[in-house]
Scaffold this motif. Structure first.
Motif, PDB file in Angstrom:
ATOM      1  N   PRO A 203      11.375   6.559  -7.670  1.00  0.00           N
ATOM      2  CA  PRO A 203      10.308   7.572  -7.696  1.00  0.00           C
ATOM      3  C   PRO A 203       9.109   6.927  -8.391  1.00  0.00           C
ATOM      4  N   LEU A 204       9.206   5.792  -9.487  1.00  0.00           N
ATOM      5  CA  LEU A 204       8.078   5.162  -9.877  1.00  0.00           C
ATOM      6  C   LEU A 204       7.373   4.481  -8.794  1.00  0.00           C
ATOM      7  N   ALA A 205       7.894   3.795  -7.991  1.00  0.00           N
ATOM      8  CA  ALA A 205       7.155   3.119  -7.109  1.00  0.00           C
ATOM      9  C   ALA A 205       6.404   4.221  -6.110  1.00  0.00           C
ATOM     10  N   ALA A 206       6.769   5.367  -5.823  1.00  0.00           N
ATOM     11  CA  ALA A 206       6.186   6.118  -5.135  1.00  0.00           C
ATOM     12  C   ALA A 206       5.123   6.657  -5.762  1.00  0.00           C
ATOM     13  N   HIS A 207       5.148   7.032  -7.050  1.00  0.00           N
ATOM     14  CA  HIS A 207       3.914   7.457  -7.957  1.00  0.00           C
ATOM     15  C   HIS A 207       2.991   6.403  -7.978  1.00  0.00           C
TER      16      HIS A 207
ATOM     17  N   LEU B  81       2.404   4.106  -5.593  1.00  0.00           N
ATOM     18  CA  LEU B  81       1.593   3.918  -4.350  1.00  0.00           C
ATOM     19  C   LEU B  81       0.341   4.974  -4.261  1.00  0.00           C
ATOM     20  N   VAL B  82       0.790   6.122  -4.600  1.00  0.00           N
ATOM     21  CA  VAL B  82      -0.018   7.209  -4.668  1.00  0.00           C
ATOM     22  C   VAL B  82      -1.305   6.922  -5.456  1.00  0.00           C
ATOM     23  N   ALA B  83      -1.132   6.355  -6.881  1.00  0.00           N
ATOM     24  CA  ALA B  83      -2.184   6.100  -7.451  1.00  0.00           C
ATOM     25  C   ALA B  83      -2.984   4.968  -6.913  1.00  0.00           C
ATOM     26  N   ALA B  84      -2.391   4.133  -6.231  1.00  0.00           N
ATOM     27  CA  ALA B  84      -3.051   3.028  -5.840  1.00  0.00           C
ATOM     28  C   ALA B  84      -3.839   3.515  -4.752  1.00  0.00           C
ATOM     29  N   LEU B  85      -3.463   4.484  -3.856  1.00  0.00           N
ATOM     30  CA  LEU B  85      -4.163   4.900  -2.749  1.00  0.00           C
ATOM     31  C   LEU B  85      -5.362   5.878  -3.247  1.00  0.00           C
ATOM     32  N   LEU B  86      -5.059   6.678  -4.423  1.00  0.00           N
ATOM     33  CA  LEU B  86      -6.151   7.390  -4.994  1.00  0.00           C
ATOM     34  C   LEU B  86      -7.354   6.454  -5.553  1.00  0.00           C
ATOM     35  N   PHE B  87      -7.074   5.388  -6.069  1.00  0.00           N
ATOM     36  CA  PHE B  87      -7.842   4.342  -6.670  1.00  0.00           C
ATOM     37  C   PHE B  87      -8.654   3.689  -5.573  1.00  0.00           C
TER      38      PHE B  87
ATOM     39  N   LEU C  85      -2.890  -3.933  -4.097  1.00  0.00           N
ATOM     40  CA  LEU C  85      -2.106  -3.052  -5.284  1.00  0.00           C
ATOM     41  C   LEU C  85      -0.597  -2.544  -4.401  1.00  0.00           C
ATOM     42  N   GLY C  86      -0.525  -2.109  -3.154  1.00  0.00           N
ATOM     43  CA  GLY C  86       0.320  -1.663  -2.620  1.00  0.00           C
ATOM     44  C   GLY C  86       1.549  -2.857  -2.236  1.00  0.00           C
ATOM     45  N   TRP C  87       1.137  -3.980  -2.143  1.00  0.00           N
ATOM     46  CA  TRP C  87       1.988  -5.003  -1.790  1.00  0.00           C
ATOM     47  C   TRP C  87       2.561  -5.341  -3.166  1.00  0.00           C
ATOM     48  N   ALA C  88       1.590  -5.410  -4.133  1.00  0.00           N
ATOM     49  CA  ALA C  88       2.537  -5.724  -5.677  1.00  0.00           C
ATOM     50  C   ALA C  88       3.579  -4.649  -5.943  1.00  0.00           C
ATOM     51  N   VAL C  89       3.099  -3.304  -5.539  1.00  0.00           N
ATOM     52  CA  VAL C  89       4.216  -2.275  -6.066  1.00  0.00           C
ATOM     53  C   VAL C  89       5.259  -2.272  -5.128  1.00  0.00           C
ATOM     54  N   LEU C  90       5.392  -2.671  -3.903  1.00  0.00           N
ATOM     55  CA  LEU C  90       6.450  -2.661  -2.786  1.00  0.00           C
ATOM     56  C   LEU C  90       7.291  -3.898  -3.496  1.00  0.00           C
ATOM     57  N   GLN C  91       6.553  -5.122  -3.585  1.00  0.00           N
ATOM     58  CA  GLN C  91       7.260  -6.330  -3.836  1.00  0.00           C
ATOM     59  C   GLN C  91       8.173  -5.969  -5.075  1.00  0.00           C
TER      60      GLN C  91
ATOM     61  N   ALA D  67       9.354  -3.309  -6.569  1.00  0.00           N
ATOM     62  CA  ALA D  67      10.080  -2.095  -6.579  1.00  0.00           C
ATOM     63  C   ALA D  67      11.604  -2.370  -7.219  1.00  0.00           C
ATOM     64  N   ARG D  68      12.314  -3.628  -6.858  1.00  0.00           N
ATOM     65  CA  ARG D  68      13.571  -3.594  -7.411  1.00  0.00           C
ATOM     66  C   ARG D  68      13.430  -3.674  -8.959  1.00  0.00           C
ATOM     67  N   VAL D  69      12.399  -4.595  -9.522  1.00  0.00           N
ATOM     68  CA  VAL D  69      12.537  -4.789 -11.150  1.00  0.00           C
ATOM     69  C   VAL D  69      11.767  -3.724 -12.015  1.00  0.00           C
ATOM     70  N   LEU D  70      11.431  -2.775 -11.269  1.00  0.00           N
ATOM     71  CA  LEU D  70      10.469  -1.669 -12.056  1.00  0.00           C
ATOM     72  C   LEU D  70      11.599  -0.838 -12.790  1.00  0.00           C
ATOM     73  N   PRO D  71      11.160  -0.216 -13.988  1.00  0.00           N
ATOM     74  CA  PRO D  71      12.126   0.598 -14.920  1.00  0.00           C
ATOM     75  C   PRO D  71      12.288   1.826 -14.184  1.00  0.00           C
ATOM     76  N   ASN D  72      13.301   2.321 -14.253  1.00  0.00           N
ATOM     77  CA  ASN D  72      13.679   3.636 -13.700  1.00  0.00           C
ATOM     78  C   ASN D  72      14.754   4.556 -14.276  1.00  0.00           C
TER      79      ASN D  72
END
Lengths: 103, 391, 165
Positions: A3-7, A9-15, C103-109, C111-116
């Motif tokens: 969920p965090l990654a999805a949010h 991504l949405v924020a990055a697209l909005l930016f 930004l998208g690449w950074a987030v997707l790369q 994704a494994r280590v982000l807190p959840n």
């Protein structure tokens, strides 16, 4: 996708949409609209990280977002006041025509 | 037995929910509550429209509608049939999409406000922690609908009316918030159920309503002024003034859409009166401790109808304020007085129990009102009249 | 991720797209309001009720109305005659696309280590109030000063000066 990654991504697209709007439009007010979108995207980022962080009781992300909302409102007010003052001078809000310092 | 009457709607809802499987019960409970609100308040709206026309008529020394049914009691039905069957005229140059959406956005935003009002003991649709903030957020959303209506009509008068209405609404919104803030400061919570429960106590036979305190009375008066201005009611009804602007921002609306605007305005009146009685008049609590056997929802709706009657009374009595007089009044008198009231509220809280705080706070409130009135609302001194003739 | 999240995100991003693409400036402002509303719902979905309602009250109730007033005061409500995009529009688009790519690449790369953390945090209004006058009192006072200065400054900048000055 978490969920965090999805949010995020949405924020990055909005930016990116806000940045595109601020850079491509002629009307000065639309540049300000783009800036507001960018600020909102950053707020979404803060809240998303606050929600999924290991210590949400510190309220850091929420506080940052609240202060950001307040400051963005003030900045919109000043920016729009400037646009109105410039319009009164030059009778247009076309940014392509505002490329000289001479009034 | 009186407990049963008090909780009769809750017991009814639980009985209906008993027929459903356990998984569906929370959703169905919410749906039942929404259906109840959507049925009760428009019915009250029909009653209020009739009451207003007859009441205004009597105040103006005429009988009001008395042809349809005995004493004109079936007039709302005639009005409903008329607005549903009238032709829906949309100007050709109007912005069709926004013209269609404006009344919908208004009515939706106003209905959302009812979700947090405690209409009786345990009778609130959504018991939120930040209920007051939610209510004011929904109030803020309805202003944009007014602008949408005025701008999409492509009509100078509509746009002018919409701009005036929006300017008036944002000015008085701040005052509404600050008057409510005094109550929040004393109660220590934004939740409306906690605010009502804090007022539900009695010393002797008298209740602890917020209006019976000096800061509460001042706050309630400022809230009432701001509420009249927020819902564009006379004496603040210049945006829809029939003699100046045809009908303001809803000039180009006819038939059902106009009925929706009308509904939205009256529902906003109900919801703001409901909030006012929750914050200052004790919500669903009884006025004397020996009257607690009357069901709580009867007290809530009585206070609501009393506020509506005062609105109608003000409409029939007071002349209209000009736009600049209205704005001057808001920013130069009401807002500073509301801020001063906040300070007096804080003093009330920290002086502790006893007769001293009553005396000190009353003196401060009255002194502030008189001084601020003298200083900021000074009448202009008019010079000799000058004439300009058209050449 | 739930269907509601994707639906609200679609509405928000759609509103933002229309806000930067439409020709009529007032339509752009109204699309921006839709984007703000969508963002408020996203905040509510993230259990940040105070931030969500503050977003509606401040952005939709104040900033959107401010933008609309400014558009009407600068005669922006008529559809402009020429193109609405500036001469350097293409390079702006490339820059924005580049930023999103990074930004998208950074987030997707990562994704494994982000807190959840899945546990719902509780942020009552009382806790926020205590934090505001406790730990964050200095930013609060500075923001109050900033808002005062901004209000006075905006009024002075946009003030209509009398003729013959």
């Amino acid at each position: 996708m978490t969920p965090l990654a999805a949010h995020l991504l949405v924020a990055a697209l909005l930016f990116a949409i806000g940045l595109a709007g601020a850079l491509t439009r002629r009307n000065a007010i639309l540049v300000l609209i783009g800036i507001e979108l960018m600020l909102n995207a950053a707020n979404l980022n803060f809240i998303a990280f606050w929600r999924y962080s290991p210590h949400p009781e510190a309220l850091t992300g929420m506080m940052f977002a609240i202060f950001s909302i307040a400051v963005a409102a003030a900045e919109a007010a000043v920016g729009l006041g400037l646009v109105i003052a410039i319009h009164r001078h030059l009778h247009s809000t076309d940014l392509d025509q505002m490329n000289r310092m001479k009034g | 037995m009186f407990q049963t009457f008090d909780q009769i709607f809750i017991l009814l809802r639980d009985w209906v929910l008993g027929f459903l499987p356990v998984g569906l019960r929370p959703g169905a409970g919410v749906v039942l509550g929404v259906v109840a609100i959507v049925c009760v308040f428009p019915a009250l709206f029909a009653l209020t429209v009739l009451l207003e026309r007859k009441g205004l008529g009597r105040m103006q020394n005429r009988p009001g509608p008395n042809r349809v049914g005995p004493f004109g009691l079936l007039q709302p039905i005639a009005d409903a049939i008329k607005s549903l069957t009238k032709e829906d005229i949309v100007p050709t140059t109007a912005n069709g999409f926004i013209h269609f959406l404006a009344p919908l956005v208004l009515v939706v935003a106003v209905f959302m406000g009812f979700a947090v009002l405690p209409m009786g003991r345990n009778m609130v649709l959504v018991d939120m922690d930040c209920a007051l903030l939610f209510y004011f957020a929904m109030g803020a959303s309805s202003e944009l609908a007014v602008f949408m209506a005025g701008w999409s009509s492509r009509n100078k008068y509509s746009l002018l009316g919409a701009m005036r209405a929006v300017a008036q609404m944002i000015s008085y919104e701040v005052i509404l918030l600050l008057s409510g803030l005094a109550v929040v400061m004393i109660t220590g919570s934004l939740s409306l159920t906690r605010i009502v429960e804090a007022q539900n106590q009695y010393t002797g036979i008298f209740p602890h309503w917020n209006i019976f305190t000096p800061w509460g009375l001042a706050g309630f008066l400022m809230y009432a002024i701001a509420a009249t201005a927020e819902t564009n009611r006379s004496p603040f009804d210049l945006p829809e003034g029939e003699s100046e602007l045809v009908a303001g921002y809803h000039t180009e609306y006819s038939g059902f859409k106009f009925a929706l605007f009308f509904l939205g305005e009256y529902l906003a009146m109900f919801s703001i009166s409901g909030l006012g009685s929750t914050l200052f008049l004790g919500g669903w609590s009884a006025p004397f401790s020996f009257l607690q056997w009357v069901p709580s929802w009867i007290w809530f709706f009585s206070k609501l109808m009393l506020s509506i009657f005062v609105f109608i009374w003000m409409r029939g009595t007071l002349p209209r304020l000009r736009q600049d007089q209205l704005m001057n009044f808001a920013w130069k008198f009401v807002l500073p007085f509301t801020l001063y009231n906040l300070m007096v509220t804080a003093l009330w809280r920290f002086l502790g129990e006893g007769w001293q705080r009553w005396v000190v706070c009353t003196v401060l409130v009255v002194a502030g009102y008189v001084l601020l009135g003298r200083v900021s609302m000074r009448r202009e001194h008019f010079g000799p009249r000058s004439y300009r003739y058209a050449e | 991720m739930s269907v509601i999240f994707w639906l609200i995100s679609a509405i928000t991003l759609g509103g933002a797209l229309f806000a930067v693409l439409l020709k009529n400036t007032v339509h752009c402002a109204l699309a921006l309001t839709v984007a703000f509303a969508g963002l408020a719902f996203l905040f509510l979905g993230l259990d940040a009720q105070f931030a969500g309602f503050a977003q509606i009250m401040v952005y939709i109730g104040a900033v959107a109305i401010l933008v609309v007033f400014a558009i009407l005061l600068t005669r922006g409500s008529e559809t402009p005659k020429g193109s609405v995009y500036s001469r350097y529009a293409f390079s702006g688009l490339v820059a924005a696309a580049g930023v999103f790519a990074v930004l998208g690449w950074a987030v997707l790369q990562s994704a494994r280590v982000l807190p959840n953390e899945a546990q719902t945090p509780i942020a009552t209004a009382q806790q926020i109030g205590v934090a505001l006058v406790g730990r964050y009192v200095l930013p609060l006072e500075i923001v109050a000063l900033l808002l005062t200065v901004a209000t006075i400054g905006a009024v002075i900048v946009a003030l209509h000066e009398k003729e013959g000055k």
